[in-house]
Design an enzyme around this catalytic site. Structure first.
Site, PDB file in Angstrom:
ATOM      1  N   ILE A   1       0.488  -1.317  -0.226  1.00 30.41           N
ATOM      2  CA  ILE A   1       0.086   0.090   0.072  1.00 30.41           C
ATOM      3  C   ILE A   1       0.714   1.139   0.703  1.00 30.41           C
ATOM      4  CG2 ILE A   1      -2.060   1.023   1.745  1.00 30.41           C
ATOM      5  CD1 ILE A   1      -3.057  -1.318   1.993  1.00 30.41           C
TER       6      ILE A   1
ATOM      7  N   ASN B   1      13.707   0.143  11.720  1.00 30.49           N
ATOM      8  CA  ASN B   1      12.777  -0.583  12.375  1.00 30.49           C
ATOM      9  C   ASN B   1      11.843   0.301  13.883  1.00 30.49           C
ATOM     10  OD1 ASN B   1      11.209  -2.605  13.596  1.00 30.49           O
ATOM     11  ND2 ASN B   1      12.983  -4.396  13.558  1.00 30.49           N
TER      12      ASN B   1
ATOM     13  N   ARG C   1      -5.946 -17.589  14.906  1.00 27.65           N
ATOM     14  CA  ARG C   1      -6.264 -16.874  13.143  1.00 27.65           C
ATOM     15  C   ARG C   1      -6.334 -15.262  14.161  1.00 27.65           C
ATOM     16  NH1 ARG C   1      -8.344 -14.260   9.977  1.00 27.65           N
ATOM     17  NH2 ARG C   1      -9.545 -15.417   8.656  1.00 27.65           N
TER      18      ARG C   1
ATOM     19  N   TYR D   1      -4.486 -11.142  14.936  1.00 32.66           N
ATOM     20  CA  TYR D   1      -4.032 -10.100  13.952  1.00 32.66           C
ATOM     21  C   TYR D   1      -5.854  -9.187  14.577  1.00 32.66           C
ATOM     22  CZ  TYR D   1      -4.208  -7.436   9.218  1.00 32.66           C
ATOM     23  OH  TYR D   1      -4.227  -6.822   8.845  1.00 32.66           O
TER      24      TYR D   1
ATOM     25  N   ASN E   1      -9.690  -6.283   1.419  1.00 25.52           N
ATOM     26  CA  ASN E   1      -9.302  -6.783   0.263  1.00 25.52           C
ATOM     27  C   ASN E   1      -9.081  -5.806  -1.139  1.00 25.52           C
ATOM     28  OD1 ASN E   1      -9.183  -9.675   1.338  1.00 25.52           O
ATOM     29  ND2 ASN E   1     -11.653  -9.235   1.169  1.00 25.52           N
TER      30      ASN E   1
END
Length: 386
Positions: A26, A72, A178, A181, A210
């Site tokens: 992005i 970082n 899962r 996140y 998406n």
């Protein structure tokens, strides 16, 4: 370049933007848009610069308006100084690949919550505006997914359309890692919102549905680790490039909407340049017209890739695999996600333009042109050494 005006007709002043994660998928498209179409300056912060090297080369008209800072954000004290120098901070940094949620849940939680805390703190303490990238994953499972499979209300879109200010956020059980996140992303959203309410932080939260296009993720063994599993578009692209069947997790029955990256970037530019309309809002950014099952996506990509590459599709273009086999223990999924677009249309007068077939053609043309030769060479070497 002529003066740019915002949605209310006011001239837009050039600003300095600290873009954390500016070297990613992005970020690279947003940097391109800002360099080509605006007078804004970008301080791009990332650990990798591969996807923006073409913008950093000397001799461009915008060369004095983009800097790359190899930082970082976990450990570097320079971050606060860059945020202080900027008018606006955009935080794109995240671990956001489903294969990592199960195998690296701690890294996923730290990346999406702990590492974002200093960014929010520095913006709040220095009175700097923040655009924070969240995810459509914060919605978790839809209400409709809890209805019996034959229940008539399962066909009612009201149970699947997700609204920023109304829809609940429903996650699976704790052992389904899962959701690490989604949970981390939701908690940082709540913290940002609280900073706005208690300390006056000017924020905008983006929930991408998406976003896909060129430079998304990596092709395993070519510009990423051989053992890595990227998100669905790059995963399917990798299979098409190698002439291998596309793996459908649990039959590919999950439904998703897809939006072209260039459409989505236009929405972000409107958030950047219209703070009076964007501040304090959470925006879904997606394309409800581009809804397919993952199986349908595989079939469409197979068809489009055959067209752009000139190669006939395989006799068996897909194979089914279990989520446990593909992602490991602890995977869970949401069934269907449709973004409600009311708020973004009202506030930013934005809606997506590109159809699913067109965005797949643009993207797969890029994938074939960029990777087909390298994949062919890698496969030849593997055959020769076996």
């Amino acid at each position: 370049m002529a003066d740019r005006v915002d949605l209310d007709g006011r001239v837009i002043d050039a600003m300095t933007i600290c873009m954390i994660g500016g070297g990613g998928f992005i970020g690279s498209h947003l940097c391109e848009k800002l360099m080509h179409d605006t007078h804004h300056t970008v301080l791009a912060v990332d650990v990798y610069s591969d996807k923006i090297e073409h913008l950093l080369e000397a001799g461009h008209p915008w060369s004095n308006r983009i800097q790359f800072h190899r930082i970082n954000i976990k450990h570097d004290p320079r971050l606060e100084g860059l945020i202080k120098m900027a008018d606006l901070t955009i935080n794109l940094a995240a671990i956001c690949t489903p294969a990592d949620y199960n195998t690296r849940p701690l890294d996923t939680i730290y990346s999406n919550f702990i590492d974002a805390l200093p960014v929010v703190k520095y913006c709040s303490e220095n009175n700097k505006r923040l655009i924070h990238f969240s995810t459509c994953e914060v919605y978790g499972k839809t209400i409709g997914s809890f209805l019996p499979k034959d229940h008539p209300l399962r066909q009612d879109t009201e149970f699947y359309v997700l609204k920023e200010d109304e829809s609940p956020c429903i996650f699976g059980p704790i052992e389904k890692q899962r959701w690490s996140y989604a949970c981390a992303k939701q908690l940082i959203e709540r913290l940002i919102y609280a900073e706005g309410a208690e300390n006056g932080l000017e924020f905008t939260i983006v929930r991408p549905f998406n976003w896909i296009g060129p430079r998304m993720d990596f092709i395993p063994g070519i510009d990423g680790p051989s053992e890595g599993v990227p998100r669905v578009l790059a995963c399917f692209s990798n299979g098409l490039l190698r002439g291998e069947p596309l793996k459908l997790v649990d039959g590919g029955q999950s439904q998703r909407t897809f939006v072209y990256i260039k459409d989505a970037i236009e929405a972000v530019l409107r958030m950047i340049e219209n703070p009076s309309r964007a501040t304090g809002h959470i925006f879904n950014v997606g394309n409800p017209n581009n809804e397919v099952t993952v199986r349908q996506l595989a079939e469409l990509m197979t068809e489009v890739y055959s067209k752009v590459s000139g190669k006939p599709p395989l006799d068996m273009p897909t194979i089914d695999v279990s989520s446990k086999e593909f992602y490991g223990e602890g995977y869970d999924d949401s069934d269907k996600r449709i973004p409600d677009m009311t708020i973004i249309k009202q506030q930013l007068e934005w809606e997506p333009k590109t159809s699913l077939s067109d965005l797949l053609e643009f993207t797969l043309t890029y994938q074939h042109k960029t990777y087909s030769h390298a994949v062919k060479q890698a496969m030849s070497k593997a055959t020769a050494s076996s």
